[in-house]
Enzyme design. Sequence first.
Site, mmCIF file in Angstrom:
data_model
loop_
_atom_site.group_PDB
_atom_site.id
_atom_site.type_symbol
_atom_site.label_atom_id
_atom_site.label_comp_id
_atom_site.label_asym_id
_atom_site.label_seq_id
_atom_site.Cartn_x
_atom_site.Cartn_y
_atom_site.Cartn_z
ATOM 1 N N TYR A 140 0.824 -1.217 0.000
ATOM 2 C CA TYR A 140 0.000 0.000 0.000
ATOM 3 C C TYR A 140 0.858 1.267 0.000
ATOM 4 O O TYR A 140 0.373 2.337 -0.362
ATOM 5 C CB TYR A 140 -0.882 0.046 1.250
ATOM 6 C CG TYR A 140 -2.186 -0.699 1.162
ATOM 7 C CD1 TYR A 140 -2.239 -2.034 0.775
ATOM 8 C CD2 TYR A 140 -3.378 -0.069 1.501
ATOM 9 C CE1 TYR A 140 -3.442 -2.709 0.718
ATOM 10 C CE2 TYR A 140 -4.582 -0.739 1.455
ATOM 11 C CZ TYR A 140 -4.607 -2.058 1.062
ATOM 12 O OH TYR A 140 -5.809 -2.717 1.015
ATOM 13 N N LYS A 185 2.908 -15.332 2.570
ATOM 14 C CA LYS A 185 3.070 -16.067 1.300
ATOM 15 C C LYS A 185 4.569 -16.347 1.149
ATOM 16 O O LYS A 185 5.214 -15.961 0.173
ATOM 17 C CB LYS A 185 2.491 -15.210 0.154
ATOM 18 C CG LYS A 185 2.414 -15.912 -1.182
ATOM 19 C CD LYS A 185 1.297 -16.938 -1.290
ATOM 20 C CE LYS A 185 1.391 -17.692 -2.613
ATOM 21 N NZ LYS A 185 0.455 -18.827 -2.698
ATOM 22 N N ASP A 218 -3.296 -18.242 0.881
ATOM 23 C CA ASP A 218 -4.328 -18.951 0.108
ATOM 24 C C ASP A 218 -4.963 -20.048 0.964
ATOM 25 O O ASP A 218 -6.189 -20.190 1.011
ATOM 26 C CB ASP A 218 -3.767 -19.486 -1.224
ATOM 27 C CG ASP A 218 -2.433 -20.215 -1.093
ATOM 28 O OD1 ASP A 218 -1.845 -20.208 0.003
ATOM 29 O OD2 ASP A 218 -1.978 -20.808 -2.100
ATOM 30 N N ASP A 242 -6.505 -6.941 4.600
ATOM 31 C CA ASP A 242 -7.662 -6.265 3.994
ATOM 32 C C ASP A 242 -8.601 -7.317 3.407
ATOM 33 O O ASP A 242 -9.817 -7.303 3.652
ATOM 34 C CB ASP A 242 -7.165 -5.314 2.901
ATOM 35 C CG ASP A 242 -8.308 -4.587 2.208
ATOM 36 O OD1 ASP A 242 -9.212 -4.126 2.907
ATOM 37 O OD2 ASP A 242 -8.286 -4.502 0.965
ATOM 38 N N ASP A 246 -12.532 -8.868 4.984
ATOM 39 C CA ASP A 246 -13.827 -8.846 4.280
ATOM 40 C C ASP A 246 -14.389 -10.262 4.172
ATOM 41 O O ASP A 246 -15.603 -10.482 4.347
ATOM 42 C CB ASP A 246 -13.689 -8.249 2.859
ATOM 43 C CG ASP A 246 -13.902 -6.733 2.822
ATOM 44 O OD1 ASP A 246 -13.542 -6.057 3.808
ATOM 45 O OD2 ASP A 246 -14.415 -6.224 1.807
HETATM 46 C C1 IPM Z 1 -10.253 -0.844 4.436
HETATM 47 C C2 IPM Z 1 -10.370 -0.281 3.034
HETATM 48 C C3 IPM Z 1 -9.134 0.538 2.698
HETATM 49 C C4 IPM Z 1 -7.944 -0.415 2.735
HETATM 50 C C5 IPM Z 1 -9.148 1.310 1.368
HETATM 51 C C6 IPM Z 1 -10.381 2.149 1.207
HETATM 52 C C7 IPM Z 1 -7.923 2.154 1.224
HETATM 53 O O1 IPM Z 1 -10.593 -1.297 2.106
HETATM 54 O O2 IPM Z 1 -10.099 -0.054 5.388
HETATM 55 O O3 IPM Z 1 -10.341 -2.060 4.599
HETATM 56 O O4 IPM Z 1 -7.695 -1.146 1.767
HETATM 57 O O5 IPM Z 1 -7.246 -0.415 3.745
HETATM 58 MN MN MN Z 2 -11.038 -3.223 3.034
#
Ligand code: IPM
Ligand code: MN
Length: 354
Positions: A140, A185, A218, A242, A246
Amino acid sequence: MTRYSIAFLPGDGIGPEVAGAARTVLEAVARRCGFQLEFSDHPFGGAAIDQTGEPLSEATTSACLAADAVFLGAVGGPKWDNAPSRPEAGLLALRKAMNVYANLRPVSVHPELADRSPLRPEKVAGVDMVIVRELTGGIYFGERERTEDSASDKCTYSRAEIERVARIAFEQARQRRGRLTSVDKANVLETSRLWRETVSEMGKTDYPDIELDHMYVDAAAMHMLREPTDFDVILTENMFGDILSDEASMLPGSIGLLGSASLSDQRPGLFEPIHGSAPDIAGQGKANPLGAIESAAQLLDSLGEHTAAGLVRRAVEQVHAHAQWTGDLGGTLTTVEVTQAVADAVAAPEPALG
Ligand code: IPM
Ligand code: MN
Ligand code: NAD
């Protein structure tokens, strides 16, 4: 009366709706517990681009650094996807400026939520983990290049960056069930080999009491669905964290449930739900506020207001027990109605019965 200053960054899309929900609950719990919260609002993300052309101004950065804690809704949206400096770039710059290198994303499944998950209820019942995501390094923040026909993003980690976030994860494991899974990884990436070596050494020298294992990312993504109750603390780098968080949000059934605390070595921390600005549902009262409200509980913990944090979490449990949910969980309530239910439960002198 103890006073805390909170820099409040509502942001874009559903950001203002869920941040407003967190604020309502924070105000209710402050009244109940007898401390004061002073909120100051600051433009951030797309909303700030509209005002000033930049997602993060110096004024907002200094206000955040001077506060006791920072609360953020969410940023981004199609309107700004081609802006010279995107809302998301402002978020990365804020995380870097605050040096919040450790991002804690707890995931648990309340019994009432087990059948809200796309996985079978018996698979997700009892899930209780925290993902510790490195937040200020890795791909990032590496050098990037773009020519007409090629592009590159460089991923770099130093031993010191790995050690400081690993220490947070080991300490979390010590306060929890004593298990740490480090995800990398290392079969492919040099940064991951340094990651694994560093974490293994720390396990041997400083944390022999912690049951440490390593997984490739993975395989970890697969195991998260196969046997999610196996995980206690997951430690991983910025991008893997990240993606895995999710994925993990589907264990309780909605990304709208997960909060996060981004911490440095001292205050202020940055508190935000893990979801984005959800342009598809913005302005319709459909956003689930509970992830933002969990972030508010984490904010209270960072201030040392643990009783208040506990009251907020207990109130959220009551809301789950009564299935007082927004549409993402199959409920019929609006954002404001769920928020009011939490605020009422916070204010109730005794836990509501039932
Ligand atoms: C999160 C978001 C952010 C990230 C983006 C919007 C920069 O997806 O906070 O999870 O990838 O960190
Ligand atoms: Mn995110
Ligand atoms: P998103 O998290 O905004 O939405 C993904 C899906 O989840 C959508 O269907 C959305 O409706 C749903 N959802 C998200 N939050 C919800 C909630 N509280 N209640 C109910 N449903 C919810 O991710 P996206 O669509 O990939 O991204 C939209 C924008 O948000 C992009 O600009 C992205 O960069 C940005 N983003 C910002 C942050 C942040 O500010 N921390 C985090 C992630 C994405």
